[in-house]
Design a protein around this motif. Structure first.
Motif, PDB file in Angstrom:
ATOM      1  N   ASP A  11       1.748 -12.422  -1.093  1.00 11.37           N
ATOM      2  CA  ASP A  11       1.431 -11.081  -1.580  1.00 11.37           C
ATOM      3  C   ASP A  11       0.237 -10.474  -0.856  1.00 11.37           C
ATOM      4  O   ASP A  11       0.108  -9.255  -0.765  1.00 11.37           O
ATOM      5  CB  ASP A  11       1.125 -11.115  -3.083  1.00 11.37           C
ATOM      6  CG  ASP A  11       2.378 -11.338  -3.907  1.00 11.37           C
ATOM      7  OD1 ASP A  11       3.476 -11.287  -3.326  1.00 11.37           O
ATOM      8  OD2 ASP A  11       2.255 -11.565  -5.118  1.00 11.37           O
ATOM      9  N   GLU A  12      -0.656 -11.326  -0.348  1.00 10.43           N
ATOM     10  CA  GLU A  12      -1.875 -10.832   0.281  1.00 10.43           C
ATOM     11  C   GLU A  12      -1.689 -10.504   1.759  1.00 10.43           C
ATOM     12  O   GLU A  12      -2.444  -9.696   2.314  1.00 10.43           O
ATOM     13  CB  GLU A  12      -2.987 -11.871   0.127  1.00 10.43           C
ATOM     14  CG  GLU A  12      -3.338 -12.205  -1.317  1.00 10.43           C
ATOM     15  CD  GLU A  12      -4.359 -13.326  -1.404  1.00 10.43           C
ATOM     16  OE1 GLU A  12      -5.098 -13.517  -0.422  1.00 10.43           O
ATOM     17  OE2 GLU A  12      -4.412 -13.999  -2.440  1.00 10.43           O
ATOM     18  N   LYS A  15       2.068  -5.772   3.068  1.00  8.86           N
ATOM     19  CA  LYS A  15       1.783  -4.545   2.337  1.00  8.86           C
ATOM     20  C   LYS A  15       3.103  -3.947   1.884  1.00  8.86           C
ATOM     21  O   LYS A  15       4.009  -3.699   2.690  1.00  8.86           O
ATOM     22  CB  LYS A  15       1.029  -3.542   3.206  1.00  8.86           C
ATOM     23  CG  LYS A  15       0.769  -2.210   2.481  1.00  8.86           C
ATOM     24  CD  LYS A  15       0.086  -1.180   3.378  1.00  8.86           C
ATOM     25  CE  LYS A  15      -1.379  -1.524   3.574  1.00  8.86           C
ATOM     26  NZ  LYS A  15      -2.100  -0.408   4.240  1.00  8.86           N
ATOM     27  N   GLU A  26      -0.003   1.694  -2.388  1.00  2.79           N
ATOM     28  CA  GLU A  26       0.097   0.293  -2.016  1.00  2.79           C
ATOM     29  C   GLU A  26       0.232  -0.535  -3.290  1.00  2.79           C
ATOM     30  O   GLU A  26      -0.548  -0.377  -4.231  1.00  2.79           O
ATOM     31  CB  GLU A  26      -1.136  -0.153  -1.240  1.00  2.79           C
ATOM     32  CG  GLU A  26      -1.099  -1.630  -0.858  1.00  2.79           C
ATOM     33  CD  GLU A  26      -2.365  -2.123  -0.211  1.00  2.79           C
ATOM     34  OE1 GLU A  26      -2.430  -3.330   0.101  1.00  2.79           O
ATOM     35  OE2 GLU A  26      -3.307  -1.310  -0.037  1.00  2.79           O
ATOM     36  N   ILE A  28      -0.178  -3.754  -5.391  1.00  2.85           N
ATOM     37  CA  ILE A  28      -1.009  -4.959  -5.480  1.00  2.85           C
ATOM     38  C   ILE A  28      -0.578  -5.699  -6.742  1.00  2.85           C
ATOM     39  O   ILE A  28      -0.839  -5.249  -7.869  1.00  2.85           O
ATOM     40  CB  ILE A  28      -2.503  -4.596  -5.525  1.00  2.85           C
ATOM     41  CG1 ILE A  28      -2.885  -3.812  -4.261  1.00  2.85           C
ATOM     42  CG2 ILE A  28      -3.356  -5.853  -5.672  1.00  2.85           C
ATOM     43  CD1 ILE A  28      -4.275  -3.188  -4.307  1.00  2.85           C
ATOM     44  N   PHE A  31      -3.951  -7.722  -9.920  1.00  2.00           N
ATOM     45  CA  PHE A  31      -5.257  -7.092  -9.748  1.00  2.00           C
ATOM     46  C   PHE A  31      -6.368  -7.880 -10.438  1.00  2.00           C
ATOM     47  O   PHE A  31      -7.482  -7.985  -9.918  1.00  2.00           O
ATOM     48  CB  PHE A  31      -5.194  -5.667 -10.311  1.00  2.00           C
ATOM     49  CG  PHE A  31      -6.518  -4.991 -10.450  1.00  2.00           C
ATOM     50  CD1 PHE A  31      -7.203  -4.547  -9.329  1.00  2.00           C
ATOM     51  CD2 PHE A  31      -7.077  -4.785 -11.703  1.00  2.00           C
ATOM     52  CE1 PHE A  31      -8.439  -3.919  -9.452  1.00  2.00           C
ATOM     53  CE2 PHE A  31      -8.305  -4.154 -11.842  1.00  2.00           C
ATOM     54  CZ  PHE A  31      -8.988  -3.715 -10.705  1.00  2.00           C
ATOM     55  N   ARG A 344      -2.534   1.362  -5.536  1.00  2.00           N
ATOM     56  CA  ARG A 344      -3.649   2.051  -4.867  1.00  2.00           C
ATOM     57  C   ARG A 344      -3.142   3.279  -4.132  1.00  2.00           C
ATOM     58  O   ARG A 344      -2.302   3.176  -3.262  1.00  2.00           O
ATOM     59  CB  ARG A 344      -4.370   1.116  -3.898  1.00  2.00           C
ATOM     60  CG  ARG A 344      -5.623   1.713  -3.259  1.00  2.00           C
ATOM     61  CD  ARG A 344      -6.261   0.775  -2.260  1.00  2.00           C
ATOM     62  NE  ARG A 344      -5.392   0.567  -1.101  1.00  2.00           N
ATOM     63  CZ  ARG A 344      -5.323   1.417  -0.068  1.00  2.00           C
ATOM     64  NH1 ARG A 344      -6.044   2.530  -0.054  1.00  2.00           N
ATOM     65  NH2 ARG A 344      -4.514   1.146   0.955  1.00  2.00           N
TER      66      ARG A 344
END
Length: 348
Positions: A11-12, A15, A26, A28, A31, A344
């Motif tokens: 996931d990191e 994007k 975006e 995420i 969180f 985001r």
């Protein structure tokens, strides 16, 4: 032989972007950071933000509690505990720097300061208003041989009873019968969604005294027929910058918009993905659905963006917006793999 291992930080290192027109976000997936044990596995029913960008979570449990996160998602503290019942629904941050919490099963809305001190209650605990809702409906149907649910094997007897009782609400009544959400107008009035056991919106004056009730009971036999103002489940509420009251009617797949006198000024239905949560950043109104849809409106009641697809990762029970236009989704049972999702805002 070549042996490979995929990156656990999948996931990191990628994007994911959801976009429609001028709106791009975006995605995420997780969180919240450094949550303590009792929170890390809890169901987050809803949330809100404050002017400094902190995020408050409504953690449902026995007992429930309010959890405060820093703007970067780091855990700060939790409070509430024994002062909240087992079914916290939605919460709102107020201009007075307090937090309003809908304690659904106790038929009250509680107001706390940000240190967790109880300020006051709206309603009387354990005393629902008379809407005709009858939690004994399912038991009688089973005894009469009219229904043969499988829930004894699934362990959800109470949930089936709740669903059947919701369909038997007969009339709009005063405060409260299983309230679901709350917000405030620009003049300081309190606006309540009384939605699981009632089909009402209640308005209280800024001093906390009752002013009025409006609403209407929808027809469960014709759930998708357009009936602005008549509702099946008054699930979520927000008040926009023009003091319009937005109501998510989840089971009707519709949003009703009222003025503060109870007149219907707008209505949107169909393909909203069971609208479950609604919030505003002052400029736009954001509606999220349990089926994975995010719908955005402007203050003139125009639909300006539709994001997500059926069963997408935008599935959520509630959402909150901050001043920057970022969104926070609180999935709970709609997407149990994630507690808090951040969208985001990407601006050109």
């Amino acid at each position: 032989m070549k042996i490979l291992h995929c990156d656990a930080r999948r996931d990191e290192i990628q994007k994911t972007v959801y976009s429609c027109g001028e709106f791009a976000y975006e995605y995420i997936s997780d969180f919240a950071k450094d949550l303590p044990g009792n929170v890390a596995s809890a169901s987050i029913a809803g949330g809100c933000t404050d002017p400094e960008g902190n995020v408050y979570l409504g953690m449902r449990g026995n007992p429930s509690q309010i959890v405060k996160l820093a703007p970067d998602g780091t855990y700060i503290k939790g409070f509430g505990g024994e002062l909240l019942g087992d079914y916290l629904h939605f919460i709102k941050y107020t201009p007075q720097d307090t937090i309003l919490c809908t304690d659904t099963h106790n038929h009250i809305v509680r107001e706390f300061d940000t240190d967790g001190t109880l300020i006051r209650d709206f309603g009387e605990a354990g005393k629902p208003s008379d809407t005709g809702m009858d939690m004994g409906t399912l038991a009688r149907m089973r005894r009469d041989g009219k229904i043969f649910p499988t829930e004894p094997y699934l362990g959800i007897v109470g949930m089936w009873a709740f669903y059947e009782a919701q369909r038997r609400v007969k009339r709009v009544a005063g405060p409260f019968n299983m309230p679901t959400d709350v917000d405030m107008t620009s003049s300081g009035e309190y606006v309540f969604a009384d939605g699981y056991g009632n089909r009402a919106v209640h308005i209280f004056n800024a001093d906390g005294t009752y002013r009025k009730t409006f609403g209407g009971v929808g027809d469960w036999e014709k759930p998708y027929e357009d009936t602005p103002g008549d509702m099946l489940i008054v699930h979520a509420l927000c008040v926009d910058a023009r003091d319009h009251i937005w109501i998510c009617d989840r089971e009707k797949d519709a949003v009703h918009v009222f003025d503060t006198e109870g007149n219907v000024v707008g209505y949107c239905s169909n393909n909203m993905g069971m609208p479950s949560g609604v919030d505003t950043d002052g400029e736009y109104i954001y509606v999220v659905g349990r089926a994975g849809y995010l719908t955005i409106f402007d203050l003139d009641l125009n639909m300006v963006a539709q994001l997500g697809t059926f069963n997408s990762d935008l599935r959520a029970h509630d959402l909150a917006a901050n001043k920057q236009g970022d969104l926070f989704l609180f999935p709970t049972h709609a997407n149990e793999d994630h507690q808090v999702i951040k969208l985001r805002r990407i601006r050109n």
